[in-house]
Design a protein around this motif. Structure first.
Motif, PDB file in Angstrom:
ATOM      1  N   LYS A  18       0.865  -1.181   0.000  1.00  0.00           N
ATOM      2  CA  LYS A  18       0.000   0.000   0.000  1.00  0.00           C
ATOM      3  C   LYS A  18       0.902   1.232   0.000  1.00  0.00           C
ATOM      4  CE  LYS A  18      -3.888   2.245   0.793  1.00  0.00           C
ATOM      5  NZ  LYS A  18      -4.664   2.655  -0.307  1.00  0.00           N
ATOM      6  N   LEU A  19       0.671   2.122  -0.962  1.00  0.00           N
ATOM      7  CA  LEU A  19       1.527   3.297  -1.114  1.00  0.00           C
ATOM      8  C   LEU A  19       0.833   4.586  -0.699  1.00  0.00           C
ATOM      9  CD1 LEU A  19       3.069   2.728  -4.659  1.00  0.00           C
ATOM     10  CD2 LEU A  19       4.212   2.448  -2.483  1.00  0.00           C
ATOM     11  N   TYR A  20       1.594   5.440  -0.041  1.00  0.00           N
ATOM     12  CA  TYR A  20       1.174   6.813   0.233  1.00  0.00           C
ATOM     13  C   TYR A  20       2.308   7.699  -0.246  1.00  0.00           C
ATOM     14  CZ  TYR A  20      -2.762   5.226   2.974  1.00  0.00           C
ATOM     15  OH  TYR A  20      -3.939   4.645   3.368  1.00  0.00           O
ATOM     16  N   VAL A  21       2.264   8.027  -1.527  1.00  0.00           N
ATOM     17  CA  VAL A  21       3.275   8.883  -2.133  1.00  0.00           C
ATOM     18  C   VAL A  21       2.603  10.196  -2.472  1.00  0.00           C
ATOM     19  CG1 VAL A  21       4.930   9.149  -4.015  1.00  0.00           C
ATOM     20  CG2 VAL A  21       4.434   6.873  -3.112  1.00  0.00           C
ATOM     21  N   ARG A  22       3.119  11.267  -1.902  1.00  0.00           N
ATOM     22  CA  ARG A  22       2.510  12.576  -2.135  1.00  0.00           C
ATOM     23  C   ARG A  22       2.836  13.049  -3.547  1.00  0.00           C
ATOM     24  NH1 ARG A  22       3.301  18.088   1.375  1.00  0.00           N
ATOM     25  NH2 ARG A  22       1.883  19.327   0.132  1.00  0.00           N
ATOM     26  N   PRO A  23       1.803  13.313  -4.349  1.00  0.00           N
ATOM     27  CA  PRO A  23       2.021  13.801  -5.714  1.00  0.00           C
ATOM     28  C   PRO A  23       2.581  15.228  -5.715  1.00  0.00           C
ATOM     29  CG  PRO A  23      -0.241  13.043  -5.403  1.00  0.00           C
ATOM     30  CD  PRO A  23       0.391  13.101  -4.066  1.00  0.00           C
ATOM     31  N   ARG A  24       3.030  15.638  -6.858  1.00  0.00           N
ATOM     32  CA  ARG A  24       3.540  17.005  -7.029  1.00  0.00           C
ATOM     33  C   ARG A  24       2.395  17.956  -7.368  1.00  0.00           C
ATOM     34  NH1 ARG A  24       9.256  16.706  -8.095  1.00  0.00           N
ATOM     35  NH2 ARG A  24       9.861  14.541  -8.292  1.00  0.00           N
ATOM     36  N   GLY A  25       2.608  19.233  -7.133  1.00  0.00           N
ATOM     37  CA  GLY A  25       1.680  20.280  -7.557  1.00  0.00           C
ATOM     38  C   GLY A  25       0.325  20.262  -6.865  1.00  0.00           C
ATOM     39  N   ARG A  26      -0.710  20.605  -7.657  1.00  0.00           N
ATOM     40  CA  ARG A  26      -2.073  20.713  -7.136  1.00  0.00           C
ATOM     41  C   ARG A  26      -2.583  19.385  -6.574  1.00  0.00           C
ATOM     42  NH1 ARG A  26      -6.628  20.553 -10.672  1.00  0.00           N
ATOM     43  NH2 ARG A  26      -5.182  21.094 -12.320  1.00  0.00           N
ATOM     44  N   LYS A  27      -2.216  18.280  -7.225  1.00  0.00           N
ATOM     45  CA  LYS A  27      -2.650  16.966  -6.730  1.00  0.00           C
ATOM     46  C   LYS A  27      -2.072  16.675  -5.352  1.00  0.00           C
ATOM     47  CE  LYS A  27      -3.729  14.755 -11.044  1.00  0.00           C
ATOM     48  NZ  LYS A  27      -3.659  13.551 -11.835  1.00  0.00           N
ATOM     49  N   GLY A  28      -0.904  17.221  -5.068  1.00  0.00           N
ATOM     50  CA  GLY A  28      -0.303  17.066  -3.750  1.00  0.00           C
ATOM     51  C   GLY A  28      -1.123  17.769  -2.685  1.00  0.00           C
ATOM     52  N   LYS A  29      -1.643  18.946  -3.016  1.00  0.00           N
ATOM     53  CA  LYS A  29      -2.501  19.674  -2.072  1.00  0.00           C
ATOM     54  C   LYS A  29      -3.802  18.910  -1.844  1.00  0.00           C
ATOM     55  CE  LYS A  29      -0.632  24.204  -3.098  1.00  0.00           C
ATOM     56  NZ  LYS A  29      -0.850  25.516  -3.668  1.00  0.00           N
ATOM     57  N   GLU A  30      -4.376  18.367  -2.916  1.00  0.00           N
ATOM     58  CA  GLU A  30      -5.606  17.583  -2.795  1.00  0.00           C
ATOM     59  C   GLU A  30      -5.355  16.319  -1.955  1.00  0.00           C
ATOM     60  OE1 GLU A  30      -6.874  16.774  -6.784  1.00  0.00           O
ATOM     61  OE2 GLU A  30      -7.204  18.912  -7.221  1.00  0.00           O
ATOM     62  N   PHE A  31      -4.213  15.706  -2.149  1.00  0.00           N
ATOM     63  CA  PHE A  31      -3.822  14.520  -1.383  1.00  0.00           C
ATOM     64  C   PHE A  31      -3.812  14.823   0.112  1.00  0.00           C
ATOM     65  CE2 PHE A  31      -0.372  12.139   0.692  1.00  0.00           C
ATOM     66  CZ  PHE A  31      -0.693  10.832   0.373  1.00  0.00           C
ATOM     67  N   MET A  32      -3.271  15.980   0.481  1.00  0.00           N
ATOM     68  CA  MET A  32      -3.145  16.354   1.889  1.00  0.00           C
ATOM     69  C   MET A  32      -4.464  16.852   2.489  1.00  0.00           C
ATOM     70  SD  MET A  32      -0.205  15.443   2.732  1.00  0.00           S
ATOM     71  CE  MET A  32       0.171  16.219   4.292  1.00  0.00           C
ATOM     72  N   ARG A  73      -7.248  15.150   2.464  1.00  0.00           N
ATOM     73  CA  ARG A  73      -7.895  13.999   3.101  1.00  0.00           C
ATOM     74  C   ARG A  73      -7.254  13.754   4.461  1.00  0.00           C
ATOM     75  NH1 ARG A  73      -8.018   8.925  -0.326  1.00  0.00           N
ATOM     76  NH2 ARG A  73      -9.455   8.314   1.304  1.00  0.00           N
ATOM     77  N   GLU A  74      -8.075  13.677   5.484  1.00  0.00           N
ATOM     78  CA  GLU A  74      -7.567  13.556   6.848  1.00  0.00           C
ATOM     79  C   GLU A  74      -6.712  12.306   7.051  1.00  0.00           C
ATOM     80  OE1 GLU A  74      -9.092  13.697  11.460  1.00  0.00           O
ATOM     81  OE2 GLU A  74     -10.558  13.854   9.858  1.00  0.00           O
ATOM     82  N   ILE A  75      -7.141  11.186   6.486  1.00  0.00           N
ATOM     83  CA  ILE A  75      -6.388   9.945   6.653  1.00  0.00           C
ATOM     84  C   ILE A  75      -4.997  10.081   6.045  1.00  0.00           C
ATOM     85  CG2 ILE A  75      -7.328   8.833   4.580  1.00  0.00           C
ATOM     86  CD1 ILE A  75      -6.599   6.979   7.824  1.00  0.00           C
ATOM     87  N   ASN A  76      -4.906  10.730   4.895  1.00  0.00           N
ATOM     88  CA  ASN A  76      -3.605  10.938   4.262  1.00  0.00           C
ATOM     89  C   ASN A  76      -2.712  11.833   5.115  1.00  0.00           C
ATOM     90  OD1 ASN A  76      -4.457   9.367   2.157  1.00  0.00           O
ATOM     91  ND2 ASN A  76      -4.684  11.042   0.706  1.00  0.00           N
ATOM     92  N   ARG A  77      -3.286  12.870   5.699  1.00  0.00           N
ATOM     93  CA  ARG A  77      -2.507  13.768   6.570  1.00  0.00           C
ATOM     94  C   ARG A  77      -1.968  13.011   7.776  1.00  0.00           C
ATOM     95  NH1 ARG A  77      -6.583  17.436   5.938  1.00  0.00           N
ATOM     96  NH2 ARG A  77      -7.296  17.111   8.068  1.00  0.00           N
TER      97      ARG A  77
END
Length: 166
Positions: free
Chosen positions: A84-98, A100-104
């Protein structure tokens, strides 16, 4: 690091790399966040994902946390099959990734490797040290950590000592 030890600690893994000052090489680290222990390392001048594939070669069924440097499609596709991967994307998708509370919450564990690298750099003066000496220093530190963990385990479970004696 042995394959058995990597499997034993394969729960919440964090991977990162850091530049070695005064050299054109990077220190690539695999860290287990729950036990707060370094599992493996490599020194090289390749990209992060190339060393990550080598370090993660025998590991399956874990959760892997990584920063933007590991956001490469081929790497993500290879690793997705194994863990299971949690890799923070670059740019705007990275902000969207963060957002989500579980991702944070999960991604906040990734900062432990940053602190580990800082402590490592404070203990070992990497500037001016040749690669062979640096590998030896980190290996000695790893052995010390593993012996400490073994002593703690034996202290917590004295019956294990009797098993070893047989």
């Amino acid at each position: 690091m042995s394959k058995k030890l990597k499997r034993l600690f394969s729960t919440l893994l964090v991977i990162d790399s850091s530049e070695i000052r005064g050299k054109k090489k990077r220190l690539h680290l695999l860290y287990e966040a729950r036990e707060k222990v370094l599992l493996d390392f490599e020194i090289g001048n390749n990209k992060e994902v190339e060393h990550a594939e080598i370090i993660l070669e025998d590991i399956e069924g874990s959760i892997l946390l990584a920063d933007r440097g590991y956001w490469q499609w081929e790497f993500i596709e290879k690793m997705k099959e194994k863990m299971k991967l949690y890799v923070r994307p670059r740019g705007r998708k990275g902000k969207e990734f963060m957002e989500r509370e579980i991702n944070r919450l999960i991604y906040s564990k990734r900062w432990e490797i940053e602190w580990y690298i800082e402590r490592l750099k404070q203990r070992i003066k990497m500037r001016g040290m040749n690669e062979r000496t640096l590998k030896a220093q980190i290996t000695y530190m790893l052995l010390g950590q593993q012996l400490t963990m073994l002593i703690d385990a034996l202290s917590a479970h004295p019956k294990m000592i009797r098993l070893i004696e047989k």
